[in-house]
Structure formats: C-alpha cells, structure tokens
Write an enzyme that holds these catalytic residues in place. Structure first.
Site, PDB file in Angstrom:
ATOM      1  CE1 TYR A  30      26.963 -35.777  -5.627  1.00  0.00           C
ATOM      2  CE2 TYR A  30      25.243 -37.450  -5.447  1.00  0.00           C
ATOM      3  CZ  TYR A  30      26.349 -36.921  -4.860  1.00  0.00           C
ATOM      4  OH  TYR A  30      26.845 -37.586  -3.909  1.00  0.00           O
ATOM      5  CE  LYS A 146      23.785 -35.460  -2.903  1.00  0.00           C
ATOM      6  NZ  LYS A 146      24.657 -36.377  -2.142  1.00  0.00           N
ATOM      7  CD  GLU A 178      29.646 -36.184   5.433  1.00  0.00           C
ATOM      8  OE1 GLU A 178      28.455 -36.184   5.389  1.00  0.00           O
ATOM      9  OE2 GLU A 178      30.149 -35.549   4.783  1.00  0.00           O
ATOM     10  CG  LEU A 202      25.562 -33.235   1.593  1.00  0.00           C
ATOM     11  CD1 LEU A 202      25.869 -32.080   0.626  1.00  0.00           C
ATOM     12  CD2 LEU A 202      25.015 -34.258   0.831  1.00  0.00           C
TER      13      LEU A 202
END
Ligand SMILES: Cc1ncc(COP(=O)(O)O)c(CN[C@@H]2CONC2=O)c1O
Length: 283
Positions: A30, A146, A178, A202
């Site tokens: 996505y 992702k 993150e 990511l």
C-alpha cells in the site's frame, strides 16, 4: 466512494471477496499519498516504492503508473476533493482472491483498492510536539516493504497509547529504528541522526526529502544507528511521514527531551519542508 477491483463502490458496501489474500493474510502492499490543494505530492516516488514493494513480495503489478494516476484522479474527483483541499489518497494492491493456502497461487489476480479523503495538515501538533513511548520493535524483519501486514505496527502504537503517549519510538535491543508509522530523527549538536535505510525501517519519502533539504542547507546528516541512551540525551527529536510531515517529539516515556520545547533545528526543517511543498511539482 471507493475503487475496488475495477468497480466504484459506495463506502460501507461490502466489496472485498472473503478470500482476498489481503483480507486473509495481509498479503499486499500500500501507499498513503499526500494531496496538497488538490494535487498529489511526491506521486512518482510513492509509485516507485509501491512497485518495489510488489516486486519484493513476488507480485506483478498489472497497472502502469499512468493507469494508477488516472484512477487516483477519478478517486479525488468522485470524493469531491477540490483545488482548495488538503487530503490523503490510500492505494492498496492485494495479491487477490484465492482459496486460502499460505503458498502463492499461480493464477491469482491482484486487486487494486483505493480511497481519498479530505485531511487537514497537523499544524497544531507540529507547533507543540508529540509525546512518545519507547517500545520494543516487535515487527517482522522486512520493514522496508510497505506491506498491509501491519498488525505489529498496530500493536506498538497501541502499547504507546496505553501509556498516554501519542506514538511509539521503536528499538531492537536498544537500537532505535523508527516509529509505528514514521521515521525518526535525533538532533545532537546541530547534526541529524537517523537509522540507515535497510530492512529494519521503511525508507520514508518524507525522510528522503528532509535528508535532501538538510544537506542543501548545510546540516550534517548521519544515517547510522543510535541507541536509546543517545535518544534520551538528544537536543531535539522529530518524526517524519507523509501525514505528519516534520513532527517534533518533545518527550519520551515522560522524560522531556532537552527543555521539552520544539527545537530550533526542527523548526528550521519545518520551514524548509513548507517551502519545499510550495516549490514542488505536484500532479
Ligand atoms: C513504518 C513506517 N515508517 C516510515 C513511514 C514514513 O514514510 P513516508 O515518509 O513515505 O510516509 C511510514 C509511512 N506510513 C504511512 C504514512 O501515513 N500513514 C501511513 O501508514 C511507515 O508506515
């Protein structure tokens, strides 16, 4: 109005096949794309990343970037997004509908789903900053994809919320990676630090923009791991994502970061990001 597998569907009307692998396994990819004043921001970078994510899960994307753009524009139009609106576009490709088996069926056809909705920029939060909680990074080891398999991200964000924080800063054995749905930067002595873009995070598009803006404006950026001790002793912290933009973090686990105020380097990067949006070519 949503777009699901070639059909325009009113929101709330069942449109997902019960054996869609995205629904059964989180087997899909996505993107969340920002719309500023009715135009798509960083479209090419998002589609490029989506195509990489699909390749990494051995899924062929049957749509060209132009076909996806045409659908995106129709979604914006059908959802009343005008040249005055800030909004977000969600686009997802699941591997498709097939009787439930774990291995990848040979003949399954990917299913494209998308929606667009008005969403203001989080300007108030950007002025006051967020509270974060340090949470163990329990996600899988392909965070560079992702994927719609987001249960790990859901759980760590909820753990953080349960402590009264607004997001989680994740760490693997003490090394900061993150946030639940954003990248993280620390600032020390005027220099930026952030986790390198590998399988543990990511590679955020906003992260890339901030790194480029920092370098262009004489700020040193270290893309290297740092630990939770360094995090808590930072002069400033901020997270970056398509929806948060450059978002200060002013406390971690209830401990103020420096004086607990939004720092001057973060504010400078917010201004630079604002200018970047103004100057960028949106589609
Ligand atoms: C795990 C993770 N890290 C970093 C980012 C930041 O990447 P971008 O700068 O490219 O947005 C995201 C984006 N998450 C999107 C952004 O908003 N909602 C999401 O799910 C993310 O999910």
């Amino acid at each position: 109005m949503l777009y699901v597998d070639g059909k325009w569907v009113e929101a709330g009307v069942a449109a997902v096949d019960p054996e869609d692998r995205g629904y059964n396994f989180g087997d899909g990819v996505y993107e969340v794309i920002r719309i500023y004043k009715g135009k798509l921001f960083q479209w090419d970078a998002h589609i490029e990343r989506m195509e990489r994510s699909a390749k990494e899960i051995q899924m062929k994307m049957p749509w060209s970037a132009q076909e996806l753009l045409d659908i995106a524009k129709q979604l914006m139009d059908k959802n009343g997004i005008t040249a005055q609106d800030d909004a977000t576009l969600y686009m997802q490709v699941s591997r498709g509908n097939s009787p439930r088996v774990h291995d990848i069926p040979g003949d399954v056809k990917p299913v494209l789903m998308g929606f667009a909705r008005k969403k203001d920029r989080p300007l108030a939060d950007q002025k006051k900053g967020l509270k974060a909680a340090l949470i163990e990074d329990i996600r899988w080891l392909r965070c560079d994809i992702k994927s719609i398999s987001l249960l790990g991200a859901v759980m760590v964000k909820q753990y953080a919320k349960d402590t009264g924080a607004q997001d989680a800063i994740l760490h693997r054995d003490g090394i900061v990676t993150e946030c639940s749905a954003a990248n993280l930067f620390a600032i020390k002595n005027g220099e930026l630090y952030t986790h390198p873009a590998n399988n543990l995070i990511l590679k955020g598009i906003t992260r890339d923009v901030v790194i480029e803006l920092a370098a262009k404006n004489g700020l040193t950026v270290h893309e290297k791991p740092f630990d939770t001790k360094f995090l808590l002793q930072a002069d400033e912290l901020f997270l970056t994502s398509t929806t948060a933009e450059v978002m200060p973090v002013i406390s971690v686990d209830g401990q103020a970061i420096a004086d607990g105020q939004v720092g001057s380097v973060t504010q400078k990067l917010q201004t630079l990001f604002e200018q970047h949006i103004e100057e960028a070519v949106l589609v």
